[in-house]
Design an enzyme around this catalytic site. Structure first.
Site, mmCIF file in Angstrom:
data_model
loop_
_atom_site.group_PDB
_atom_site.id
_atom_site.type_symbol
_atom_site.label_atom_id
_atom_site.label_comp_id
_atom_site.label_asym_id
_atom_site.label_seq_id
_atom_site.Cartn_x
_atom_site.Cartn_y
_atom_site.Cartn_z
ATOM 1 N N GLU A 52 0.811 -1.217 0.000
ATOM 2 C CA GLU A 52 0.000 0.000 0.000
ATOM 3 C C GLU A 52 0.849 1.275 0.000
ATOM 4 O O GLU A 52 0.911 2.011 0.995
ATOM 5 C CB GLU A 52 -0.977 -0.034 1.179
ATOM 6 C CG GLU A 52 -1.970 -1.186 1.059
ATOM 7 C CD GLU A 52 -3.116 -1.127 2.055
ATOM 8 O OE1 GLU A 52 -3.107 -0.248 2.935
ATOM 9 O OE2 GLU A 52 -4.029 -1.972 1.944
ATOM 10 N N GLU B 161 -4.562 -9.152 -0.743
ATOM 11 C CA GLU B 161 -4.999 -8.905 0.628
ATOM 12 C C GLU B 161 -6.498 -8.661 0.671
ATOM 13 O O GLU B 161 -7.038 -7.883 -0.118
ATOM 14 C CB GLU B 161 -4.262 -7.706 1.235
ATOM 15 C CG GLU B 161 -4.564 -7.494 2.703
ATOM 16 C CD GLU B 161 -3.748 -6.354 3.305
ATOM 17 O OE1 GLU B 161 -2.522 -6.317 3.077
ATOM 18 O OE2 GLU B 161 -4.325 -5.508 3.989
#
Length: 354
Positions: free
Chosen positions: A95, A199
């Site tokens: 991220e 994820e």
């Protein structure tokens, strides 16, 4: 199966590696009768390499440490290899936009698509390919799908960077708000790069007061629906964030409690396999690695479906009915004819034929 590790060592492996990660990885490898592909995802470089001198918050890797950080990747791969764990792949950063959020609690490190391009082509890519780990897959982004296809377009427009990139990793948290068409657009722009969902977890949104919902079929439906949509838009695999959590949805050092397919009750010394566990297992059972998804899936009202050919020559159709009433459907195969099915309300069904 993929398993993700989320922490990076410095000069040697840490307590978390030796006491928690490695034993579970070894157990997974020992009990699985199929190939286990393990990939690693960094959350932050050491604080002294970063612009803000911290593991979290707004901070970027200082350019003078670009090569040092690439060398860390090699050292990590070496140390895990010594422990008998070979990494199938790495992501460039977990991220990367989190590092541009003020006071972000998690370990994070910010990248733009442009800075990630430069680091991959100048440092990570050449360093990795010159090492004995040169077959390790490299994935970019590892963030939400709303950043696609733009992020991939920037990185892969540079031919030097593109030569080192194998795939694009995505997370699911923004999926309810952004259509899966972005995935297909990314594939169409870069058909030689795979897409992988790396994820996902339920109970992650701030407005979800109940973090662990034992027996929730709704959350299993969310998993199944997202997997079907992803598969129908060129995603090649789908990975949950957590192997197992406790009854509170932890432990988590920043109290970011969420749900998990397996919940452990330490006090009673028992564990629960959630509906999410069986939803994931349904796809793992009927759409094994090496399957080819066909352009025959549908998303119409309460019905979602995906069609695939398995490596052993079977055709499978997985159908999710999210409605409160049963549905009548008819499957047609030009060579085998028709199959009429009744899909119970709120059900996940797979038909399989040769």
């Amino acid at each position: 199966m993929w398993l993700e590790t989320l922490c990076w060592p410095t000069s040697q492996l840490t307590h978390e590696d030796t006491e928690y990660k490695l034993p579970y990885l070894r157990r997974a490898l020992a009990v699985s009768d199929t190939e286990v592909r393990v990939f690693a995802s960094p959350w932050s470089a050491p604080a002294w390499m970063k612009s803000n001198g911290a593991l979290n918050g707004m901070g970027h890797l200082l350019p003078e440490y670009y090569q040092t950080w690439a060398n860390y990747f090699i050292r990590f791969l070496e140390e895990y290899d010594k422990e008998g764990i070979s990494m199938w792949g790495v992501t460039a950063q977990n991220e990367p936009i989190d590092g541009d959020i003020p006071e972000f609690a998690f370990n994070c490190m910010g990248w733009t698509a442009e800075s990630q391009t430069e680091w991959i082509k100048t440092n990570l890519g050449p360093t990795l390919r010159a090492s004995r780990f040169n077959a390790t897959k490299v994935m970019i982004l590892d963030d939400q799908r709303f950043l696609l296809p733009a992020w991939a377009d920037v990185v892969l427009a540079d031919p030097e960077a593109a030569a080192y990139v194998d795939g694009v990793a995505v997370h699911w948290y923004g999926d309810p708000f952004f259509p899966a068409d972005a995935l297909t657009a990314t594939h169409n722009h870069h058909p030689d790069k795979f897409l992988l969902n790396t994820e996902a977890c339920e109970g992650s949104y701030p407005w979800e007061i109940q973090k662990v919902a034992l027996g929730s079929w709704h959350r299993a439906e969310n998993y199944a629906a997202d997997i079907i949509r992803d598969l129908n838009h060129w995603v090649t695999g789908w990975i949950d964030w957590n192997i197992a959590l406790d009854m509170n949805g932890g432990p988590n050092w920043v109290s970011n409690f969420v749900d998990s397919p397996i919940i452990v009750d330490d006090e009673l010394q028992r564990f629960y396999k959630q509906p999410m566990f069986y939803a994931m297992g349904h796809f793992a059972r009927f759409v094994p690695p090496g399957s080819t998804v066909l352009d025959a899936g549908v998303e119409q009202g309460d019905l979602l479906s995906v069609v695939a050919e398995t490596p052993d020559g079977f055709t499978v159709t997985t159908l999710l009915n999210t409605g409160d009433i049963e549905l009548e459907v008819s499957l047609t195969d030009p060579e085998r004819g028709h199959l009429n099915l009744t899909l119970p309300a709120r059900s996940l069904t797979t038909a399989k034929w040769m």
